[in-house]
Design an enzyme around this catalytic site. Structure first.
Site, short mmCIF file in Angstrom:
data_model
loop_
_atom_site.label_atom_id
_atom_site.label_comp_id
_atom_site.label_asym_id
_atom_site.label_seq_id
_atom_site.Cartn_x
_atom_site.Cartn_y
_atom_site.Cartn_z
N HIS A 98 0.93 -1.18 0.14
CA HIS A 98 -0.03 -0.10 0.11
C HIS A 98 0.88 1.09 -0.02
O HIS A 98 1.97 0.98 0.03
CB HIS A 98 -0.97 0.07 1.17
CG HIS A 98 -0.43 -0.10 2.54
ND1 HIS A 98 0.04 -1.37 3.17
CD2 HIS A 98 0.25 0.85 3.20
CE1 HIS A 98 0.79 -0.93 4.39
NE2 HIS A 98 0.78 0.06 4.51
N TYR A 150 -3.56 3.47 1.98
CA TYR A 150 -4.37 2.94 1.04
C TYR A 150 -3.87 2.13 0.12
O TYR A 150 -2.80 2.38 -0.26
CB TYR A 150 -5.13 4.25 0.35
CG TYR A 150 -5.75 5.17 1.18
CD1 TYR A 150 -7.32 5.11 1.87
CD2 TYR A 150 -5.42 6.37 1.64
CE1 TYR A 150 -7.79 5.93 2.54
CE2 TYR A 150 -5.83 7.28 2.22
CZ TYR A 150 -7.27 7.14 2.71
OH TYR A 150 -7.85 7.97 3.85
N THR A 151 -4.62 1.21 -0.51
CA THR A 151 -4.12 0.19 -1.64
C THR A 151 -4.65 0.68 -2.77
O THR A 151 -5.87 0.48 -2.89
CB THR A 151 -4.46 -1.19 -1.20
OG1 THR A 151 -3.92 -1.58 0.15
CG2 THR A 151 -3.84 -2.17 -2.25
N CYS A 171 -9.00 -8.76 5.69
CA CYS A 171 -8.69 -7.41 5.68
C CYS A 171 -10.20 -6.67 5.89
O CYS A 171 -11.13 -7.06 5.06
CB CYS A 171 -8.15 -6.87 4.41
SG CYS A 171 -7.67 -5.01 4.63
#
Length: 480
Positions: A274, A290-291, A446
């Site tokens: 990320h 954030y990815t 996740c």
């Protein structure tokens, strides 16, 4: 706060923009409830009440050390690369009597130097002793060579003659030619070794792994198969211009597209990792990870799908962004680096915005015809409009059903026509949808901490190995 980082680096990063009050442990102890939670780490007092919902270990892990000096627990568990920045924004005070960052600068930290012991015990080898070994080695090689030549010339060893066609080009017999060849080869070898030894001493080429420094600062770009070269820098923020911002759903889901420096630039993000965005919110610097849903095949652009929470610390900053604005971004970060063949069957459990790191791996597998990994995804959300990236997930399920399957679970399903799961992701759903326990399967999880913790416990009950408090690539259950 997962993975490793240096304690000294944490202390050095503590540079509050304004003076903070000096607090006692009694003052900190007053803030030990789940709704008012302070902790002490390396002399800094931090209000982690709001952060507890984002903490990988959930609220319970922080509540156990609330109102106390949590330094030992912090070091035992480890912490992520983002921890320093996140904690700096949560700083509310300084513990009485604890050294401040200015008192523990890097220059005052004792340096550890490893040297080779010398015969005289002074920690430094003299030139004569350093060269003694090579000289003995060279002498031994010369004596051995001379013995070989003597043996060949003074024994009755029968050496087959060379073919007549070749022998006619040389004077003497084939045996004489071979003796001469051996003598010339031995002489050349001795001269070659002597030359290399001499050149090595002249240019100080006497290097081995034990003489290399224990640590050398790496360049910002680290080219390797696991760490692809790109425009990202893991320790330095770079500014990227926002190209496009689109609202995908009225419940706060947006797509952000950022321009890379050139149309052919590569992001350089390992699959499963990320990036971090930094923004100023009410005169404070706030960071969040954030990815991207784009990958290194998407040249010149980086795409993020983000749910913006109105009360989120970075929500106001992201909501105000307009095309053309430049944003501080750095990376790659994270412990997961997917590679083809890592597992034969990967089970995934995602909740809400936790789909993004999972989607990155799903996309990599589904778009690679040579990757035969199977993926089974269970994706939970509150309602149908909350399902992020649904069109793309469904498209993968249609295009490569032998590799990817998805099962949606909703807390509040539609009144009619819903064919997915209802309620929460429970043990029964996991047993039906996840791959069987084996050495070649892995589960990736996740989502919100309560969902992650419940899922992890259910998976352990089903026979999967319990992971450590800090996720590692080798874990059978990996929690982002």
């Amino acid at each position: 706060m997962a993975n490793s980082s240096d304690r000294k680096e944490l202390k050095a990063s503590w540079k509050p923009k304004a003076e903070v009050p000096s607090l006692s442990l009694k003052d900190v102890a007053k803030h030990s409830s789940r709704n008012d939670l302070w902790i002490v780490v390396h002399g800094g007092v931090y209000n982690v009440t709001e952060y507890s919902r984002d903490h990988p270990g959930g609220l319970d892990a922080l509540a156990e050390v609330g109102g106390t000096d949590a330094t030992s627990a912090y070091e035992d568990v480890g912490h992520s690369e983002d921890a320093r920045e996140i904690m700096q924004s949560l700083l509310v005070g300084h513990l009485e009597g604890a050294p401040k960052a200015s008192d523990t600068s890097e220059d005052k930290t004792p340096k550890v130097q490893v040297v080779r012991a010398s015969p005289n015990g002074d920690g430094e080898q003299k030139t004569s002793s350093r060269l003694l070994g090579p000289r003995i080695e060279l002498a031994a090689f010369a004596v051995g060579t001379a013995a070989l030549v003597y043996f060949v010339r003074h024994t009755n060893l029968t050496i087959p003659s060379l073919p007549r066609s070749m022998d006619s080009k040389h004077s003497g017999s084939g045996g004489s030619f071979l003796q001469g060849f051996l003598l010339a080869s031995a002489t050349a070898a001795v001269i070659g070794v002597a030359s290399v030894r001499y050149l090595s001493n002249v240019v100080n080429f006497d290097v081995d792994f034990s003489k290399l420094p224990a640590h050398k600062t790496a360049s910002e770009h680290v080219p390797s198969s696991d760490y692809p070269t790109g425009v990202l820098m893991p320790r330095t923020y770079r500014k990227f211009a926002l190209r496009e911002k689109v609202e995908l759903s009225p419940n706060g889901i947006f797509r952000f597209v950022f321009d890379l420096p050139t149309p052919t630039s590569t992001l350089g993000l390992p699959i499963g990792q990320h990036i971090t965005i930094r923004g100023d919110v009410e005169e404070h610097s706030v960071t969040r990870s954030y990815t991207p849903v784009s990958n290194n095949r998407d040249l010149g652009r980086m795409e993020l799908v983000i749910r913006i929470y109105p009360d989120g610390q970075l929500g106001k900053y992201l909501s105000a962004l307009q095309p053309g604005d430049k944003v501080d971004i750095r990376g790659p970060k994270g412990a997961m680096r997917y590679r083809k063949g890592m597992s034969t069957h990967i089970g995934m459990v995602g909740g809400g915005t936790g789909i993004t790191p999972l989607f990155q791996i799903i996309r990599a597998v589904c778009e690679d015809k040579t990757d035969n990994t199977k993926i089974s995804l269970v994706y939970a959300n509150r309602s149908e409009p909350d399902i992020m990236l649904r069109n793309r997930l469904d498209q993968f399920a249609r295009d490569v059903p032998s590799k990817f399957q998805v099962y949606y679970v909703l807390d509040q399903p539609p009144a009619s026509g819903w064919q997915g799961g209802v309620g929460r992701v429970n043990k029964q759903i996991l047993q039906e949808r996840m791959p069987a326990v084996s050495d070649s399967t892995k589960i990736l999880v996740c989502g919100p901490p309560p969902m992650v913790n419940a899922t992890k416990n259910n998976l352990i009950d089903l026979g999967f190995k319990e992971p450590g408090s800090v996720s590692k690539m080798s874990d059978q259950i990996f929690c982002f």
